[in-house]
Motif scaffolding. Sequence first.
Motif, PDB file in Angstrom:
ATOM      1  N   PHE A   1       0.823  -1.213   0.000  1.00 33.09           N
ATOM      2  CA  PHE A   1       0.000   0.000   0.000  1.00 33.09           C
ATOM      3  C   PHE A   1       0.859   1.266   0.000  1.00 33.09           C
ATOM      4  CE2 PHE A   1      -3.646  -2.679   1.057  1.00 33.09           C
ATOM      5  CZ  PHE A   1      -4.646  -2.048   0.330  1.00 33.09           C
ATOM      6  N   ILE A   2       1.982   1.225   0.695  1.00 28.41           N
ATOM      7  CA  ILE A   2       2.891   2.379   0.682  1.00 28.41           C
ATOM      8  C   ILE A   2       3.430   2.603  -0.731  1.00 28.41           C
ATOM      9  CG2 ILE A   2       5.147   3.215   1.472  1.00 28.41           C
ATOM     10  CD1 ILE A   2       4.494   1.886   4.192  1.00 28.41           C
ATOM     11  N   ASP A   3       3.794   1.519  -1.404  1.00 28.51           N
ATOM     12  CA  ASP A   3       4.278   1.612  -2.784  1.00 28.51           C
ATOM     13  C   ASP A   3       3.178   2.147  -3.708  1.00 28.51           C
ATOM     14  OD1 ASP A   3       6.302   0.963  -4.912  1.00 28.51           O
ATOM     15  OD2 ASP A   3       4.688  -0.355  -5.565  1.00 28.51           O
ATOM     16  N   MET A   4       1.955   1.706  -3.489  1.00 30.31           N
ATOM     17  CA  MET A   4       0.839   2.174  -4.313  1.00 30.31           C
ATOM     18  C   MET A   4       0.614   3.680  -4.103  1.00 30.31           C
ATOM     19  SD  MET A   4      -3.001   0.594  -4.533  1.00 30.31           S
ATOM     20  CE  MET A   4      -4.183   1.201  -5.739  1.00 30.31           C
ATOM     21  N   ARG A   5       0.768   4.140  -2.877  1.00 27.36           N
ATOM     22  CA  ARG A   5       0.621   5.571  -2.586  1.00 27.36           C
ATOM     23  C   ARG A   5       1.686   6.379  -3.332  1.00 27.36           C
ATOM     24  NH1 ARG A   5      -1.173   9.644   0.885  1.00 27.36           N
ATOM     25  NH2 ARG A   5       0.502  10.890   1.777  1.00 27.36           N
ATOM     26  N   LEU A   6       2.895   5.856  -3.388  1.00 28.99           N
ATOM     27  CA  LEU A   6       3.972   6.539  -4.122  1.00 28.99           C
ATOM     28  C   LEU A   6       3.648   6.611  -5.611  1.00 28.99           C
ATOM     29  CD1 LEU A   6       7.111   4.990  -2.372  1.00 28.99           C
ATOM     30  CD2 LEU A   6       6.237   7.326  -2.123  1.00 28.99           C
ATOM     31  N   ARG A   7       3.057   5.534  -6.149  1.00 30.57           N
ATOM     32  CA  ARG A   7       2.702   5.535  -7.576  1.00 30.57           C
ATOM     33  C   ARG A   7       1.581   6.534  -7.863  1.00 30.57           C
ATOM     34  NH1 ARG A   7       0.560   0.794  -8.932  1.00 30.57           N
ATOM     35  NH2 ARG A   7       0.885  -0.325  -7.004  1.00 30.57           N
ATOM     36  N   VAL A   8       0.673   6.687  -6.916  1.00 32.06           N
ATOM     37  CA  VAL A   8      -0.402   7.670  -7.075  1.00 32.06           C
ATOM     38  C   VAL A   8       0.182   9.087  -7.054  1.00 32.06           C
ATOM     39  CG1 VAL A   8      -2.442   8.678  -5.964  1.00 32.06           C
ATOM     40  CG2 VAL A   8      -2.234   6.193  -6.184  1.00 32.06           C
ATOM     41  N   GLN A   9       1.151   9.315  -6.177  1.00 33.74           N
ATOM     42  CA  GLN A   9       1.800  10.632  -6.127  1.00 33.74           C
ATOM     43  C   GLN A   9       2.525  10.944  -7.440  1.00 33.74           C
ATOM     44  OE1 GLN A   9       4.165  10.130  -2.575  1.00 33.74           O
ATOM     45  NE2 GLN A   9       2.529  10.850  -1.238  1.00 33.74           N
ATOM     46  N   GLU A  10       3.146   9.917  -8.025  1.00 32.72           N
ATOM     47  CA  GLU A  10       3.808  10.099  -9.325  1.00 32.72           C
ATOM     48  C   GLU A  10       2.773  10.425 -10.401  1.00 32.72           C
ATOM     49  OE1 GLU A  10       5.848   6.426  -9.862  1.00 32.72           O
ATOM     50  OE2 GLU A  10       7.452   6.920  -8.442  1.00 32.72           O
ATOM     51  N   LYS A  11       1.607   9.781 -10.321  1.00 34.31           N
ATOM     52  CA  LYS A  11       0.537  10.046 -11.283  1.00 34.31           C
ATOM     53  C   LYS A  11       0.025  11.472 -11.136  1.00 34.31           C
ATOM     54  CE  LYS A  11      -2.272   8.614 -14.536  1.00 34.31           C
ATOM     55  NZ  LYS A  11      -1.760   8.213 -15.864  1.00 34.31           N
ATOM     56  N   GLN A  12      -0.056  11.950  -9.909  1.00 35.06           N
ATOM     57  CA  GLN A  12      -0.491  13.327  -9.674  1.00 35.06           C
ATOM     58  C   GLN A  12       0.445  14.316 -10.360  1.00 35.06           C
ATOM     59  OE1 GLN A  12      -0.706  13.017  -5.308  1.00 35.06           O
ATOM     60  NE2 GLN A  12      -2.823  13.742  -5.425  1.00 35.06           N
ATOM     61  N   ILE A  13       1.733  14.043 -10.303  1.00 36.66           N
ATOM     62  CA  ILE A  13       2.717  14.913 -10.960  1.00 36.66           C
ATOM     63  C   ILE A  13       2.519  14.883 -12.477  1.00 36.66           C
ATOM     64  CG2 ILE A  13       5.182  15.219 -11.425  1.00 36.66           C
ATOM     65  CD1 ILE A  13       5.680  14.140  -8.559  1.00 36.66           C
ATOM     66  N   GLU A  14       2.242  13.688 -13.024  1.00 35.22           N
ATOM     67  CA  GLU A  14       1.995  13.551 -14.468  1.00 35.22           C
ATOM     68  C   GLU A  14       0.794  14.378 -14.917  1.00 35.22           C
ATOM     69  OE1 GLU A  14       1.546   9.566 -15.863  1.00 35.22           O
ATOM     70  OE2 GLU A  14       3.296   8.849 -14.764  1.00 35.22           O
ATOM     71  N   LEU A  15      -0.179  14.540 -14.022  1.00 36.06           N
ATOM     72  CA  LEU A  15      -1.431  15.209 -14.382  1.00 36.06           C
ATOM     73  C   LEU A  15      -1.436  16.707 -14.063  1.00 36.06           C
ATOM     74  CD1 LEU A  15      -3.900  12.463 -13.058  1.00 36.06           C
ATOM     75  CD2 LEU A  15      -3.400  12.985 -15.453  1.00 36.06           C
ATOM     76  N   GLU A  16      -0.287  17.243 -13.678  1.00 32.77           N
ATOM     77  CA  GLU A  16      -0.234  18.649 -13.268  1.00 32.77           C
ATOM     78  C   GLU A  16      -0.621  19.615 -14.385  1.00 32.77           C
ATOM     79  OE1 GLU A  16       3.641  19.304 -11.651  1.00 32.77           O
ATOM     80  OE2 GLU A  16       3.043  18.696  -9.623  1.00 32.77           O
ATOM     81  N   ASN A  17      -0.436  19.229 -15.636  1.00 37.26           N
ATOM     82  CA  ASN A  17      -0.756  20.127 -16.750  1.00 37.26           C
ATOM     83  C   ASN A  17      -2.229  20.104 -17.142  1.00 37.26           C
ATOM     84  OD1 ASN A  17       1.912  20.995 -16.979  1.00 37.26           O
ATOM     85  ND2 ASN A  17       2.454  19.318 -18.367  1.00 37.26           N
ATOM     86  N   GLU A  18      -2.980  19.156 -16.565  1.00 41.88           N
ATOM     87  CA  GLU A  18      -4.425  19.082 -16.827  1.00 41.88           C
ATOM     88  C   GLU A  18      -5.151  20.098 -15.948  1.00 41.88           C
ATOM     89  OE1 GLU A  18      -5.728  17.184 -19.092  1.00 41.88           O
ATOM     90  OE2 GLU A  18      -4.106  15.777 -19.524  1.00 41.88           O
ATOM     91  N   ASP A  19      -6.364  20.504 -16.366  1.00 43.27           N
ATOM     92  CA  ASP A  19      -7.144  21.363 -15.478  1.00 43.27           C
ATOM     93  C   ASP A  19      -7.553  20.545 -14.254  1.00 43.27           C
ATOM     94  OD1 ASP A  19     -10.152  20.454 -15.718  1.00 43.27           O
ATOM     95  OD2 ASP A  19      -9.324  20.409 -17.756  1.00 43.27           O
ATOM     96  N   LYS A  20      -7.891  21.216 -13.169  1.00 35.63           N
ATOM     97  CA  LYS A  20      -8.097  20.549 -11.877  1.00 35.63           C
ATOM     98  C   LYS A  20      -9.176  19.474 -11.940  1.00 35.63           C
ATOM     99  CE  LYS A  20      -6.356  24.030  -8.674  1.00 35.63           C
ATOM    100  NZ  LYS A  20      -6.665  24.880  -7.497  1.00 35.63           N
ATOM    101  N   ALA A  21     -10.289  19.770 -12.584  1.00 33.28           N
ATOM    102  CA  ALA A  21     -11.397  18.805 -12.643  1.00 33.28           C
ATOM    103  C   ALA A  21     -10.993  17.550 -13.410  1.00 33.28           C
ATOM    104  CB  ALA A  21     -12.619  19.453 -13.286  1.00 33.28           C
ATOM    105  N   THR A  22     -10.327  17.738 -14.532  1.00 35.01           N
ATOM    106  CA  THR A  22      -9.882  16.600 -15.339  1.00 35.01           C
ATOM    107  C   THR A  22      -8.836  15.784 -14.590  1.00 35.01           C
ATOM    108  OG1 THR A  22     -10.278  17.830 -17.388  1.00 35.01           O
ATOM    109  CG2 THR A  22      -8.837  15.902 -17.530  1.00 35.01           C
ATOM    110  N   ALA A  23      -7.885  16.473 -13.967  1.00 34.55           N
ATOM    111  CA  ALA A  23      -6.825  15.794 -13.214  1.00 34.55           C
ATOM    112  C   ALA A  23      -7.417  14.962 -12.082  1.00 34.55           C
ATOM    113  CB  ALA A  23      -5.838  16.809 -12.664  1.00 34.55           C
ATOM    114  N   LYS A  24      -8.393  15.524 -11.391  1.00 32.95           N
ATOM    115  CA  LYS A  24      -9.025  14.813 -10.273  1.00 32.95           C
ATOM    116  C   LYS A  24      -9.755  13.568 -10.759  1.00 32.95           C
ATOM    117  CE  LYS A  24     -12.133  15.520  -6.351  1.00 32.95           C
ATOM    118  NZ  LYS A  24     -12.998  16.487  -5.624  1.00 32.95           N
ATOM    119  N   ALA A  25     -10.479  13.701 -11.875  1.00 30.99           N
ATOM    120  CA  ALA A  25     -11.232  12.569 -12.433  1.00 30.99           C
ATOM    121  C   ALA A  25     -10.290  11.465 -12.908  1.00 30.99           C
ATOM    122  CB  ALA A  25     -12.117  13.046 -13.584  1.00 30.99           C
TER     123      ALA A  25
END
Length: 203
Positions: free
Chosen positions: A67-91
């Motif tokens: 689960f800790i590793d999965m959380r790190l992968r989600v954080q990496e995904k958040q960085i990938e989505l930084e250029n998207e608008d907030k609503a799209t990035a969240k979805a």
Amino acid sequence: MNEEDVVVEFLTTDDPEAAAILLSIIIAYYMDNYDLEIAEFASENELSIEFNPVNKTAYEEYLTDLFIDMRLRVQEKQIELENEDKATAKALLLIFVQQNYERLKVTEMGNIKQTVQLEVVAYLQAMDYNVRIFKRWVAHSGCCDVCKALNGTTIPIDQPFLVNGQTVELASGKEFIYNYIDRGVAIAHPNDQCYIEFILIFN
């Protein structure tokens, strides 16, 4: 919050203290299932047993790391989505979290069931010196080439089916190098639905 909501919150919160609390709730949920599976497997086989599962602590540590590793992968995904608008990035992040968690949950519920079965059967073998128990890998229909190659593999219950670095020869003649944690259960990859069959040999 239900279990899935807790997982989503754990994977996406920016608060480390909240994440630690949520992780403990998630792990408790899975370990409660571990205990429940022991009771159900024993009951289904008309066994009356009380013992300390030897694999339980190791599984809990493995699950925590997962689960800790999965959380790190989600954080990496958040960085990938930084250029998207907030609503799209969240979805998109929510879809990523849900898909990854669903795969993990299916895999780990199967992992728990098989690990528990091994716990109970190993205990029974230790209590009865007149029986030797082996486990056989049973591949499910439509499985991958690796699982097909392992189908029918029969070994003592205390040995792993797969070890890190092991080479598996596929039907095509190609070789697959297993590069993950040692597997005592019939699960080679996420979403694997293979299972264990036990063979009893009486002396």
